[in-house]
Scaffold this motif. Structure first.
Motif, PDB file in Angstrom:
ATOM      1  N   LYS A   1      -3.373   3.631  -2.292  1.00  0.00           N
ATOM      2  CA  LYS A   1      -1.997   3.232  -2.608  1.00  0.00           C
ATOM      3  C   LYS A   1      -1.798   1.731  -2.453  1.00  0.00           C
ATOM      4  CE  LYS A   1      -0.055   7.593  -1.100  1.00  0.00           C
ATOM      5  NZ  LYS A   1      -0.053   8.110   0.264  1.00  0.00           N
ATOM      6  N   GLU A   2      -2.398   1.208  -1.426  1.00  0.00           N
ATOM      7  CA  GLU A   2      -2.152  -0.208  -1.184  1.00  0.00           C
ATOM      8  C   GLU A   2      -3.465  -0.941  -0.948  1.00  0.00           C
ATOM      9  OE1 GLU A   2       0.246   0.691   2.220  1.00  0.00           O
ATOM     10  OE2 GLU A   2      -1.343  -0.035   3.534  1.00  0.00           O
TER      11      GLU A   2
ATOM     12  N   GLN B   1      -2.474  -7.842   2.568  1.00  0.00           N
ATOM     13  CA  GLN B   1      -1.240  -8.369   1.981  1.00  0.00           C
ATOM     14  C   GLN B   1      -1.087  -9.805   2.465  1.00  0.00           C
ATOM     15  OE1 GLN B   1       0.151  -6.603  -0.214  1.00  0.00           O
ATOM     16  NE2 GLN B   1      -0.888  -4.671   0.218  1.00  0.00           N
TER      17      GLN B   1
ATOM     18  N   SER C   1      -9.204  -0.715  -1.481  1.00  0.00           N
ATOM     19  CA  SER C   1      -8.119   0.055  -0.898  1.00  0.00           C
ATOM     20  C   SER C   1      -8.748   1.282  -0.277  1.00  0.00           C
ATOM     21  CB  SER C   1      -7.159   0.461  -2.015  1.00  0.00           C
ATOM     22  OG  SER C   1      -6.286   1.458  -1.557  1.00  0.00           O
TER      23      SER C   1
ATOM     24  N   GLY D   1       3.364  -1.862   2.221  1.00  0.00           N
ATOM     25  CA  GLY D   1       2.204  -1.849   1.321  1.00  0.00           C
ATOM     26  C   GLY D   1       2.216  -2.998   0.324  1.00  0.00           C
ATOM     27  N   ASP D   2       1.871  -2.680  -0.901  1.00  0.00           N
ATOM     28  CA  ASP D   2       1.759  -3.709  -1.925  1.00  0.00           C
ATOM     29  C   ASP D   2       3.090  -4.396  -2.211  1.00  0.00           C
ATOM     30  OD1 ASP D   2      -0.882  -3.239  -2.110  1.00  0.00           O
ATOM     31  OD2 ASP D   2      -0.821  -2.144  -4.014  1.00  0.00           O
ATOM     32  N   ASP D   3       4.214  -3.724  -1.802  1.00  0.00           N
ATOM     33  CA  ASP D   3       5.513  -4.352  -2.018  1.00  0.00           C
ATOM     34  C   ASP D   3       5.633  -5.668  -1.264  1.00  0.00           C
ATOM     35  OD1 ASP D   3       6.379  -2.508  -3.764  1.00  0.00           O
ATOM     36  OD2 ASP D   3       7.343  -1.229  -2.242  1.00  0.00           O
TER      37      ASP D   3
END
Lengths: 152, 359, 490
Positions: free
Chosen positions: C129-130, C134, C125, C84-86
């Motif tokens: 959550k994400e 990306q 989104s 995800g956003d990580d």
């Protein structure tokens, strides 16, 4: 009035002249006052002030899906009645180049003859060159009477 | 010619006994002194009132009251009725000149202390007529139902509404509701053409009758000289003819004003539009309007505007009652205080009117 | 880079973060190479690998240890595969830090992550959550190469494929914005840009050229490069560069011309969003100049009445036969200025005279001449009426009725300008006559008002004369009367 005999004839003529002047002036002045009054009293060509501006007509006089142009002060306003029977009023001045718009039953919208500008029955410019929607006016229905006023 | 007139006179005399009246008029004299010029302002006010009656009736033939048509009917009078522009402009100009001449008349009487005994009632009736004239002006101003008048009326009635206790009901009474609406227009129309003229006529009758009964007042300084040294002129025909001469000049002035400065109509009132810049009342209310602007918001727990209105109310009442508290003049003594008060009032009004006009 | 500097560099890096320095000693790669796998193969081609960044640079852990337990110990910072956003956060650790980027002697901008977060891709989104996109969505995870490298998925020739992975997928796009079209690729392939792109021309516009890369905004966003008022300058970015456009042999003055045109003024100065931008006529994804016969259809989307009239006029066939573009022949294309009466008629400035003259196409010559005469006459009558109304108004006369009527004259003149496109004298004359009749009646009313103005002054003069005579004689009379009284009459 005094009616004395003057000392000599010359004075007599001067008095006579003064009398004519006084009388003539009085008649002329009266005429100057009375002529406008008489002319004012004469009924004008259009006998009374027309019901214009905000009173737009009768509810029963307007069919569903119709529109009329109403003079509002110095500007035309278009009053439309949609298929559901609701009334709306808009400035009838096209926002493109200031022509007067009209209701088109066949199109079901407000149409400008000059450049085919089209507005929906909410006044929104939907086709053609108009850059802005038509300004909306308020429609007030009191019993049978429809009147139009400016939106706050 | 002469026989026709004398036959007509004797025909009328036989029926209504004109003789006494003519004799009375023939014996009436008007004092001649260096203040004589002021005597003419009462007469010219009367003349202007007559013009107002005539032009007012003429306007009534075409005017339509009511929110929908008031403005349009004035427009109609100005554009469609022949000489309608003239009648309307005359009515508006005369209204203003009338207030002006009435004001001059009032001040000349005040400074001449002509209100002193026995002329107290004449003064009171005159003052009442002056207030009525202001009422005529205020109510008539709204009748064309244009933007300026609409907002001026709003402001004017608002000020009336600020008076403690009676203000609010009075404002509602004047407006015919909470707000200035078509109801206000109907009401003001009623006041302007029926109520005020009716009351005015009664007071005018009393006023004229008293003037005829008591004759013209002379300034105090002349009261001392013996009767034989007093210069007079007969009321009829000398004074009346002079009156006429003055009236003619005023009439001509009015015509010139009406043609060269036709009264504007402006834009139709729109309750929903924002107030245009530079809302001003008619000039004769301007000094009060301007004063209220300068009074601070609060003075010792009292609302500044309320205080201003109360002060004006009190001043107006004292002014009206001057014959009763100025005992000195009534006794024939010189009362310098009156002169100082009068001079102060005149200068105050002139300066604040000018300030109000410029600002 | 020699070994010493590498060590120096590595120590420096360690001091900064837990990100592993590996170089020749990247134990992650050594082990994973023996296991095999696509990621390892790809990473060896990766620009990051070339710069000496180990797997641990993104995945964390200790790249120096060959003990699996130690190397992939979460205590040593091992995070496994970011989700995800990580993902973007991991990239931003370096790509959002200009200090670090300098250490790798990179001159890449460091605001991509901010731009991405502000973009439509970074804000939207579905699961909350994400973000949708990306870094790896477009750049891939392993095997990243510079954008100028033809192997990059965001290289101009490849990017179209990359974007359409999502944007041509109706099922996927529906989950974000059901109303967004998914046919952009098909359209693009029909455009001049798309065709050249397909042939391998990396210079022509692709998705990112107009929409931006990291900072893509919705077309409704006023800051977007494809917001109507921004489109002309976006297109001009390439099309106004003479050097850049040299090989295509097309003009580069369209933007300047457009800016001067009635449309350009409306769009760029008056911010009238209804006014056409480049794409209104050329299309956007399918950008191509309209064909000769379809110009009137394109202009007709707004100027419908003119187009209809033109299409049913004799000019339609004549233009088609001669392959003349319809509206454009008379009005021009990019620099369309307000049409004046000068366009009509047979003078040298008139466009009609290009085809019609005394010896050629004579019928049209006569019509053009007559029509110009009519519209000039209408215009001068309207002007006269306006002048008279203004004069009367200035003199304080009540003339609102006539002024209201003037609207009809104005309307007739505008309608007649449209009616020109019928090229039919009779129809044109009907409309013009309407205006002439109104102008005449307005002029008459205004003249009456002006006469009335004079009449008022003359009347006043006469009245003043009468009153003055009366006043003077009254004055003389009073004096005589009083002299008599003084002499003892009284």
């Amino acid at each position: 009035m005094t009616s004395e005999v003057g000392p000599n004839g010359e004075q007599e003529t001067r008095r006579g002249f003064l009398r004519y002047l006084l009388g003539g002036g009085l008649v002329a002045s009266l005429a100057a006052v009375l002529y406008p009054i008489m002319a004012y009293l004469k009924p004008p060509q259009q006998a009374e002030v027309e019901v214009t501006s905000v009173k737009a007509g009768k509810v029963s006089a307007m069919e569903k899906e119709s529109g009329i142009i109403v003079r509002f002060g110095n500007k035309p306003v278009i009053l439309v009645r949609n298929a559901a029977g609701e009334f709306r009023a808009f400035s009838a001045t096209c926002t493109h180049l200031d022509c007067t718009v009209q209701f088109r039953k066949d199109m079901g919208l407000i149409w400008c003859a000059c450049h085919n500008g089209r507005y929906d029955l909410n006044g929104r410019n939907v086709a053609g060159p108009p850059p802005r929607p038509l300004d909306e006016y308020r429609v007030i229905i009191q019993g049978e009477d429809i009147s139009i006023s400016k939106k706050a | 010619m002469n026989t026709f007139w004398s036959r007509l006179y004797s025909w009328a005399d036989e029926r209504v006994k004109l003789g006494g009246l003519v004799e009375y008029m023939g014996k009436k004299y008007v004092p001649v002194n260096r203040h004589s010029i002021w005597y003419y302002f009462g007469g010219v006010s009367l003349f202007l009132f007559i013009i107002q009656v005539v032009t007012g009736i003429l306007l009534l033939l075409y005017y339509k009251s009511g929110e929908l048509l008031a403005f349009e009917s004035i427009q109609f009078i100005m554009a469609k009725v022949r000489f309608g522009w003239l009648i309307r402009s005359l009515h508006s100009w005369t209204a203003n000149l009338f207030v002006l001449t009435a004001m001059i008349h009032m001040f000349s009487v005040f400074f001449g202390k002509a209100y002193r005994k026995p002329r107290g009632i004449t003064w009171i009736t005159g003052m009442v007529m002056f207030f009525l004239a202001l009422g005529f002006g205020f109510s008539g101003y709204l009748l064309p139902w244009n933007e300026l008048a609409f907002f001026a009326t709003k402001v004017g009635t608002d000020i009336a509404g600020a008076v403690p206790i009676v203000g609010k009901p009075m404002m509602v009474f004047l407006r015919g509701g909470e707000d200035v609406t078509g109801a206000t227009l109907s009401r003001f129309f009623g006041f302007h053409v029926a109520l005020l003229p009716g009351i005015f006529t009664v007071f005018l009758g009393i006023h004229l009758l008293l003037v005829q009964r008591q004759g013209m007042s002379e300034p105090l300084s002349h009261g001392d000289s013996p009767d034989t040294e007093r210069k007079t002129m007969p009321f009829f025909p000398n004074f009346l003819l002079r009156d006429m001469l003055f009236w003619l000049m005023v009439l001509n002035l009015l015509a010139i004003l009406a043609v060269f400065f036709p009264w504007e109509l402006g834009k139709k009132a729109d309750a929903f539009a924002s107030a245009p810049a530079g809302i001003k009342p008619e000039w004769y209310f301007l000094f009060m309007f301007q004063t209220l602007k300068y009074i601070p918001g609060k003075i010792l727990f009292i609302d500044g505007e309320v205080l201003g209105i109360l002060v004006f109310g009190l001043a107006g009442f004292l002014w009206l009652m001057v014959p009763f508290w100025d005992r000195k003049s009534s006794r024939g003594e010189t009362n310098r205080l009156i002169n100082y008060v009068g001079i102060f009032v005149v200068f105050y009004m002139i300066i604040l009117t000018i300030v109000g006009w410029i600002v | 880079m020699n070994r010493t500097t590498r060590i120096m560099f590595g120590l420096l890096m360690l001091a900064f973060s837990s990100a592993g320095f590996a170089g020749a000693d990247d134990k992650c790669l050594t082990c994973h190479e023996s296991i095999g796998g696509k990621a390892v193969d790809l990473f060896k081609r990766d620009v990051h690998h070339a710069k000496g960044i180990s797997c641990a640079g993104c995945h964390g852990g200790n790249a120096q240890s060959d003990d699996m337990e130690k190397a992939m110990d979460p205590k040593a910072g091992y995070i496994g595969v970011p989700k995800g956003d990580d993902i973007s956060r991991v990239c931003a650790k370096c790509h959002g830090d200009s200090g670090r980027m300098k250490q790798y002697s990179s001159h890449l901008p460091t605001n991509q992550i901010e731009n991405l977060r502000a973009s439509v891709h970074g804000k939207l989104s579905t699961n909350g959550k994400e973000r949708i996109v990306q870094c790896t969505t477009c750049h891939d995870a392993h095997g990243i190469v510079p954008v100028k490298n033809p192997g990059s998925p965001v290289y101009p020739l490849n990017i179209v494929k990359k974007c359409t992975q999502c944007h041509a997928n109706a099922a996927l796009m529906r989950t974000y914005n059901p109303s967004l079209p998914v046919d952009q690729l098909d359209k693009y392939r029909t455009s001049v840009h798309g065709m050249r792109n397909a042939k391998g021309d990396a210079k022509v516009a692709e998705c990112a050229s107009c929409h931006g890369s990291h900072d893509i905004l919705s077309v409704k966003d006023t800051k977007s490069s494809v917001y109507p008022t921004n489109i002309p300058s976006t297109c001009a970015h390439c099309h106004s560069k003479a050097e850049y456009m040299k090989e295509y042999k097309i003009p580069t003055d369209q933007f300047d011309k457009f800016s001067r045109s009635v449309h350009g003024v409306a769009l760029l100065q008056k911010h009238d969003l209804g006014a056409p931008a480049c794409n209104s006529c050329h299309g956007n994804h399918a950008a191509t100049p309209p064909g000769v016969q379809s110009v009137s259809k394109v202009c007709g989307t707004c100027h419908a009445l003119n187009a209809d009239l033109f299409s049913s006029s004799p000019h339609k066939k004549a233009f088609d036969d001669r392959k003349l573009p319809e509206c454009e022949t008379c009005h021009g294309n990019h620099e369309i200025i307000v049409a004046t009466n000068k366009l009509l008629g047979v003078t040298s400035e008139a466009v009609c005279s290009r085809c019609h003259n005394e010896s050629q196409n004579v019928k049209g010559f006569a019509t053009a001449k007559a029509m110009r005469g009519l519209i000039d006459s209408l215009e001068s009558r309207e002007k006269r009426a306006i002048a008279l109304v203004n004069e009367a108004e200035q003199k304080g006369m009540e003339i609102s009725e006539a002024k209201y009527k003037l609207r009809d004259a104005h309307q007739a003149r505008l309608e007649s300008r449209t009616m020109v496109h019928s090229f039919n004298e009779a129809r044109f004359q009907d409309v013009v006559n309407k205006g002439i009749v109104v102008s005449a009646s307005v002029s008459e009313e205004a003249t009456q008002a002006l006469d009335e103005y004079v009449f008022r002054r003359v009347g006043l003069g006469l009245a003043t004369l009468a009153i003055t005579v009366l006043a003077i004689s009254l004055y003389v009379y009073i004096r005589r009367l009083e002299r008599h009284q003084a002499m003892g009459g009284k």
